[in-house]
Design an enzyme around this catalytic site. Structure first.
Site, PDB file in Angstrom:
ATOM      1  N   SER A 117       0.816  -1.216   0.000  1.00 39.73           N
ATOM      2  CA  SER A 117       0.000   0.000   0.000  1.00 39.73           C
ATOM      3  C   SER A 117       0.852   1.271   0.000  1.00 39.73           C
ATOM      4  O   SER A 117       0.414   2.305  -0.502  1.00 39.73           O
ATOM      5  CB  SER A 117      -0.939  -0.013   1.205  1.00 39.73           C
ATOM      6  OG  SER A 117      -0.201  -0.151   2.393  1.00 39.73           O
ATOM      7  N   THR A 118       2.061   1.221   0.545  1.00 41.50           N
ATOM      8  CA  THR A 118       2.917   2.408   0.532  1.00 41.50           C
ATOM      9  C   THR A 118       3.609   2.538  -0.830  1.00 41.50           C
ATOM     10  O   THR A 118       3.671   3.634  -1.400  1.00 41.50           O
ATOM     11  CB  THR A 118       3.961   2.354   1.669  1.00 41.50           C
ATOM     12  OG1 THR A 118       3.343   1.801   2.832  1.00 41.50           O
ATOM     13  CG2 THR A 118       4.495   3.727   2.006  1.00 41.50           C
ATOM     14  N   ASP A 148      10.560   0.512  -1.771  1.00 42.78           N
ATOM     15  CA  ASP A 148       9.549  -0.425  -1.260  1.00 42.78           C
ATOM     16  C   ASP A 148       9.249  -0.155   0.214  1.00 42.78           C
ATOM     17  O   ASP A 148      10.062   0.463   0.921  1.00 42.78           O
ATOM     18  CB  ASP A 148      10.066  -1.867  -1.420  1.00 42.78           C
ATOM     19  CG  ASP A 148       8.936  -2.896  -1.435  1.00 42.78           C
ATOM     20  OD1 ASP A 148       7.766  -2.518  -1.225  1.00 42.78           O
ATOM     21  OD2 ASP A 148       9.235  -4.088  -1.668  1.00 42.78           O
ATOM     22  N   LYS A 163       5.827   0.962  11.654  1.00 39.18           N
ATOM     23  CA  LYS A 163       6.699  -0.139  11.222  1.00 39.18           C
ATOM     24  C   LYS A 163       8.025  -0.174  11.988  1.00 39.18           C
ATOM     25  O   LYS A 163       8.819  -1.088  11.807  1.00 39.18           O
ATOM     26  CB  LYS A 163       7.001  -0.027   9.721  1.00 39.18           C
ATOM     27  CG  LYS A 163       5.782   0.164   8.833  1.00 39.18           C
ATOM     28  CD  LYS A 163       4.882  -1.041   8.884  1.00 39.18           C
ATOM     29  CE  LYS A 163       3.695  -0.966   7.944  1.00 39.18           C
ATOM     30  NZ  LYS A 163       4.004  -0.963   6.545  1.00 39.18           N
ATOM     31  N   GLU A 181      10.856  -9.228  -4.354  1.00 40.48           N
ATOM     32  CA  GLU A 181      11.311  -7.984  -3.719  1.00 40.48           C
ATOM     33  C   GLU A 181      12.783  -8.078  -3.340  1.00 40.48           C
ATOM     34  O   GLU A 181      13.555  -7.136  -3.536  1.00 40.48           O
ATOM     35  CB  GLU A 181      10.481  -7.693  -2.467  1.00 40.48           C
ATOM     36  CG  GLU A 181       9.045  -7.310  -2.782  1.00 40.48           C
ATOM     37  CD  GLU A 181       8.153  -7.176  -1.554  1.00 40.48           C
ATOM     38  OE1 GLU A 181       7.062  -6.643  -1.699  1.00 40.48           O
ATOM     39  OE2 GLU A 181       8.552  -7.611  -0.452  1.00 40.48           O
ATOM     40  N   ALA A 196       7.953  -1.807   4.100  1.00 44.29           N
ATOM     41  CA  ALA A 196       8.404  -2.922   4.946  1.00 44.29           C
ATOM     42  C   ALA A 196       7.333  -3.164   5.995  1.00 44.29           C
ATOM     43  O   ALA A 196       6.535  -2.276   6.288  1.00 44.29           O
ATOM     44  CB  ALA A 196       9.733  -2.588   5.609  1.00 44.29           C
ATOM     45  N   ASP A 197       7.341  -4.374   6.523  1.00 49.72           N
ATOM     46  CA  ASP A 197       6.381  -4.672   7.599  1.00 49.72           C
ATOM     47  C   ASP A 197       6.954  -4.283   8.951  1.00 49.72           C
ATOM     48  O   ASP A 197       6.236  -3.838   9.834  1.00 49.72           O
ATOM     49  CB  ASP A 197       6.032  -6.161   7.575  1.00 49.72           C
ATOM     50  CG  ASP A 197       5.394  -6.540   6.260  1.00 49.72           C
ATOM     51  OD1 ASP A 197       4.534  -5.777   5.789  1.00 49.72           O
ATOM     52  OD2 ASP A 197       5.796  -7.571   5.685  1.00 49.72           O
TER      53      ASP A 197
HETATM   54  C1  A5P Z   1       4.946  -7.011   0.092  1.00 45.38           C
HETATM   55  O1  A5P Z   1       5.222  -8.339  -0.142  1.00 45.38           O
HETATM   56  C2  A5P Z   1       5.554  -6.538   1.362  1.00 45.38           C
HETATM   57  O2  A5P Z   1       6.866  -6.868   1.554  1.00 45.38           O
HETATM   58  C3  A5P Z   1       5.343  -5.055   1.536  1.00 45.38           C
HETATM   59  O3  A5P Z   1       6.419  -4.320   1.075  1.00 45.38           O
HETATM   60  C4  A5P Z   1       5.161  -4.798   2.976  1.00 45.38           C
HETATM   61  O4  A5P Z   1       4.177  -5.690   3.407  1.00 45.38           O
HETATM   62  C5  A5P Z   1       4.735  -3.366   3.268  1.00 45.38           C
HETATM   63  O5  A5P Z   1       3.454  -3.137   2.783  1.00 45.38           O
HETATM   64  P1  A5P Z   1       2.614  -1.887   3.179  1.00 45.38           P
HETATM   65  O6  A5P Z   1       3.305  -0.706   2.625  1.00 45.38           O
HETATM   66  O7  A5P Z   1       1.269  -2.132   2.521  1.00 45.38           O
HETATM   67  O8  A5P Z   1       2.496  -1.863   4.666  1.00 45.38           O
END
Ligand code: A5P
Length: 225
Positions: A29-30, A82, A122, A104, A84-85
């Site tokens: 989503s980000t 990208d 995060k 990724e 991250a969680d």
């Molecule tokens: C996708 O596979 C993930 O690695 C995402 O980069 C991670 O989950 C972050 O996503 P959000 O930006 O939606 O929190």
């Protein structure tokens, strides 16, 4: 509120993309907001070529008119952006909630710099607050899970909303490991898990993050070098 922060950090990351760059597009989503902002910049004359870490991000980029590179003809990227969680103070990360962790990690490792875009939620002291996604091949998955559980890594096979097993773009499963408490030795965990036959990769990302753009809930945006 959350969406506004994600949009702001996505736009910030797009400002780091310069004319002629080869750009890796993350997933989530980000990353969505980053890609949208990049599309807008391309419409105003920025010329880039991109590679996407998922079909979703590929479709978004193509729809927005970003020219795409051929993954098998590309060996390096200038920048990879990208989300991250989880990310700890040493910039170690957990990724893969969106299921795209293998692609990724490949794009992140091809890139001169990975720009991480996260909101404040995060940031963690220790990784493993939430699940660790692990991609495993379907063949003999029962045995792979048995190995994992014998080592103490308990979790669940990811399912879709319809109850069927979630399948990655690489035609594999995701096992989401739930730590009983955050791990103090993520490198050791990664090593142990990766060594099990049937495991493709874990969602741990080490030594990959470059600058980290953090969006705080009060609206502040901080870039960590
Ligand atoms: C996708 O596979 C993930 O690695 C995402 O980069 C991670 O989950 C972050 O996503 P959000 O930006 O939606 O929190």
């Amino acid at each position: 509120m959350h969406e506004e922060i994600k949009k702001a950090i996505g736009e910030h990351a797009a400002d780091l993309v310069h004319q002629g760059m080869h750009v890796g597009l993350g997933t989530g989503s980000t990353a969505f907001y980053f890609i949208q902002s990049l599309i807008e910049k391309c419409k105003k004359g920025l010329k880039v070529k991109a590679l996407a870490s998922s079909q979703r991000s590929y479709d978004q980029a193509i729809k927005g008119g970003i020219p795409m590179l051929d993954i098998n003809q590309t060996t390096s990227l200038d920048i990879y952006v990208d989300g991250a969680d989880e990310i700890d103070p040493l910039k170690r990360m957990i990724k893969g909630k969106g299921g795209a962790l293998v692609k990724e990690k490949i794009l992140a490792s091809m890139s001169r710099e990975m720009i991480v875009i996260v909101d404040q939620s995060k940031l963690v002291d220790h990784l493993g607050k939430d699940v660790l996604p692990v991609e495993i091949i379907p063949y003999a998955y029962g045995s792979t899970l048995h190995h994992l559980e014998k080592l103490g890594y308990k979790g669940t096979l990811r399912k879709k909303d319809d109850g069927n097993l979630y399948i990655t773009e690489n035609h594999n499963y995701i096992y989401d490991i739930a730590f009983s408490s955050p791990t103090l030795h993520p490198e050791k965990d990664h090593e142990m898990i990766r060594n099990i036959p049937g495991v493709v990769d874990t969602g741990f990302f080490f030594h990959l993050a470059g600058r980290v753009i953090v969006g705080f809930f009060d609206g502040q945006i901080v870039i960590r070098p």
